[in-house]
Design an enzyme around this catalytic site. Structure first.
Site, PDB file in Angstrom:
ATOM      1  N   ILE A  42       0.854  -0.952   0.146  1.00 13.37           N
ATOM      2  CA  ILE A  42      -0.219  -0.130  -0.041  1.00 13.37           C
ATOM      3  C   ILE A  42       0.715   1.077  -0.076  1.00 13.37           C
ATOM      4  O   ILE A  42       1.817   1.096   0.986  1.00 13.37           O
ATOM      5  CB  ILE A  42      -0.991  -0.050   0.843  1.00 13.37           C
ATOM      6  CG1 ILE A  42      -1.829  -1.578   0.902  1.00 13.37           C
ATOM      7  CG2 ILE A  42      -1.902   1.307   1.480  1.00 13.37           C
ATOM      8  CD1 ILE A  42      -2.740  -1.670   2.524  1.00 13.37           C
ATOM      9  N   ASN A  77      -3.205   2.868 -11.011  1.00 17.53           N
ATOM     10  CA  ASN A  77      -3.200   1.357 -10.078  1.00 17.53           C
ATOM     11  C   ASN A  77      -4.499   0.799 -11.269  1.00 17.53           C
ATOM     12  O   ASN A  77      -5.322   1.381 -11.728  1.00 17.53           O
ATOM     13  CB  ASN A  77      -3.525   1.189  -8.816  1.00 17.53           C
ATOM     14  CG  ASN A  77      -3.259  -0.415  -8.324  1.00 17.53           C
ATOM     15  OD1 ASN A  77      -2.812  -0.659  -8.829  1.00 17.53           O
ATOM     16  ND2 ASN A  77      -4.505   0.052  -7.652  1.00 17.53           N
ATOM     17  N   HIS A  90      -6.700  -2.712 -11.073  1.00 19.08           N
ATOM     18  CA  HIS A  90      -7.336  -3.633 -10.289  1.00 19.08           C
ATOM     19  C   HIS A  90      -8.176  -4.980 -10.931  1.00 19.08           C
ATOM     20  O   HIS A  90      -8.798  -3.656 -11.589  1.00 19.08           O
ATOM     21  CB  HIS A  90      -8.163  -2.834  -9.305  1.00 19.08           C
ATOM     22  CG  HIS A  90      -8.867  -3.999  -8.012  1.00 19.08           C
ATOM     23  ND1 HIS A  90      -7.876  -4.633  -7.122  1.00 19.08           N
ATOM     24  CD2 HIS A  90      -9.778  -4.494  -8.136  1.00 19.08           C
ATOM     25  CE1 HIS A  90      -8.761  -5.540  -6.933  1.00 19.08           C
ATOM     26  NE2 HIS A  90      -9.581  -5.261  -6.931  1.00 19.08           N
TER      27      HIS A  90
HETATM   28  C1  GRF Z   1      -3.616  -8.476 -12.070  1.00 18.73           C
HETATM   29  O1  GRF Z   1      -4.236  -8.640 -12.081  1.00 18.73           O
HETATM   30  C2  GRF Z   1      -3.505  -6.673 -11.603  1.00 18.73           C
HETATM   31  O2  GRF Z   1      -5.007  -6.218 -11.645  1.00 18.73           O
HETATM   32  C3  GRF Z   1      -2.970  -6.773 -10.316  1.00 18.73           C
HETATM   33  O3  GRF Z   1      -2.677  -7.780  -9.585  1.00 18.73           O
HETATM   34  C4  GRF Z   1      -1.739  -8.211 -11.118  1.00 18.73           C
HETATM   35  C5  GRF Z   1      -0.813  -8.435 -11.551  1.00 18.73           C
HETATM   36  O4  GRF Z   1      -0.548  -9.461 -12.810  1.00 18.73           O
HETATM   37  N1  GRF Z   1      -3.253  -5.251  -9.720  1.00 18.73           N
HETATM   38  P1  GRF Z   1       0.603  -9.176 -13.623  1.00 18.73           P
HETATM   39  O5  GRF Z   1       1.772  -9.137 -12.564  1.00 18.73           O
HETATM   40  O6  GRF Z   1       1.070  -8.037 -14.353  1.00 18.73           O
HETATM   41  O7  GRF Z   1       0.789 -10.270 -14.021  1.00 18.73           O
END
Ligand code: GRF
Length: 221
Positions: free
Chosen positions: A103, A118, A120
């Site tokens: 965080i 970010n 998500h």
């Molecule tokens: C993704 O699903 C993103 O939305 C979340 O963490 C995951 C990261 O995946 N915050 P990667 O490391 O980019 O493959």
């Protein structure tokens, strides 16, 4: 040639979103360059992706800072300061969190106000907040029984997963989905959403108005 926006990517894991950004920056689909990749995890594959692409990268050890005997809050502060400094060293204009599991501190958010994004893997405000990451998010969506899920790119504020939303993309939830199959379908949308958001930022077209993000027309359009 358009000036390239300098992006700093923070990642704790495999870094497929990072890879999507690297690829789109390399082939000119986005007017950005990844200036530095930083991880809080020594063996994060994201760092290896940066190395392969010839991009600067750094592991910053959250436990190995000068004042390791200090209370946790102070140690977190020095870790965040080290990350801020590294981003500044590389003249980063936009910070992209991509699977970054820490965080961000208030100081961090203040240092790059309006310049941290970010991604998500759900349609915020569903299935988000503290502790909601990775497969847990997709498991929660399946448990709830939603028919549509997706991803959200948002600006980062001091409240977890609560900043103004830039882009959301959807993906259907299928009857026989597992968290893994749903994750894979949503990741495809994430790559698209993140690069669209970065491109809009690079073009100076995002305006934060209260909780909403407005996309303004391209200059001269
Ligand atoms: C993704 O699903 C993103 O939305 C979340 O963490 C995951 C990261 O995946 N915050 P990667 O490391 O980019 O493959």
């Amino acid at each position: 040639m358009a000036r390239k926006l300098k992006v700093g990517v923070l990642a704790s894991g495999g870094g497929t979103n990072l890879q999507a950004i690297i690829d789109r920056a390399a082939d000119g689909r986005i007017d950005a360059e990844v200036a530095i990749v930083i991880s809080d995890v020594r063996d994060a594959y994201a760092l290896e992706r940066a190395r392969i692409a010839g991009i600067h990268y750094a592991f910053i050890d959250p436990r190995d800072l000068p004042n390791r005997d200090a209370p946790p809050h102070d140690r977190r502060a020095s870790f965040n300061r080290a990350v801020i400094q590294k981003l500044r060293d590389h003249d980063v204009e936009l910070v992209a969190l991509a699977g970054y599991l820490r965080i961000t501190s208030d100081e961090f958010v203040d240092a790059f106000e309006g310049r941290i994004m970010n991604i998500h893997p759900s349609l915020i405000p569903s299935f988000c907040g503290k502790g909601m990451h990775g497969l847990r998010v997709h498991q929660a969506a399946l448990d709830y029984g939603v028919k549509v899920s997706g991803c959200t790119v948002h600006f980062v504020t001091k409240e977890v997963d609560a900043g103004p939303i830039i882009i959301q993309r959807t993906a259907p939830v299928l009857d026989d989905d597992t968290p893994e199959t749903l994750q894979a379908r949503i990741l495809e949308q994430e790559y698209q959403a993140y690069s669209e958001a970065i491109q809009l930022f690079a073009e100076g077209r995002l305006r934060i108005v209260g909780r909403r993000v407005r996309v303004v027309a391209r200059e001269g359009a």
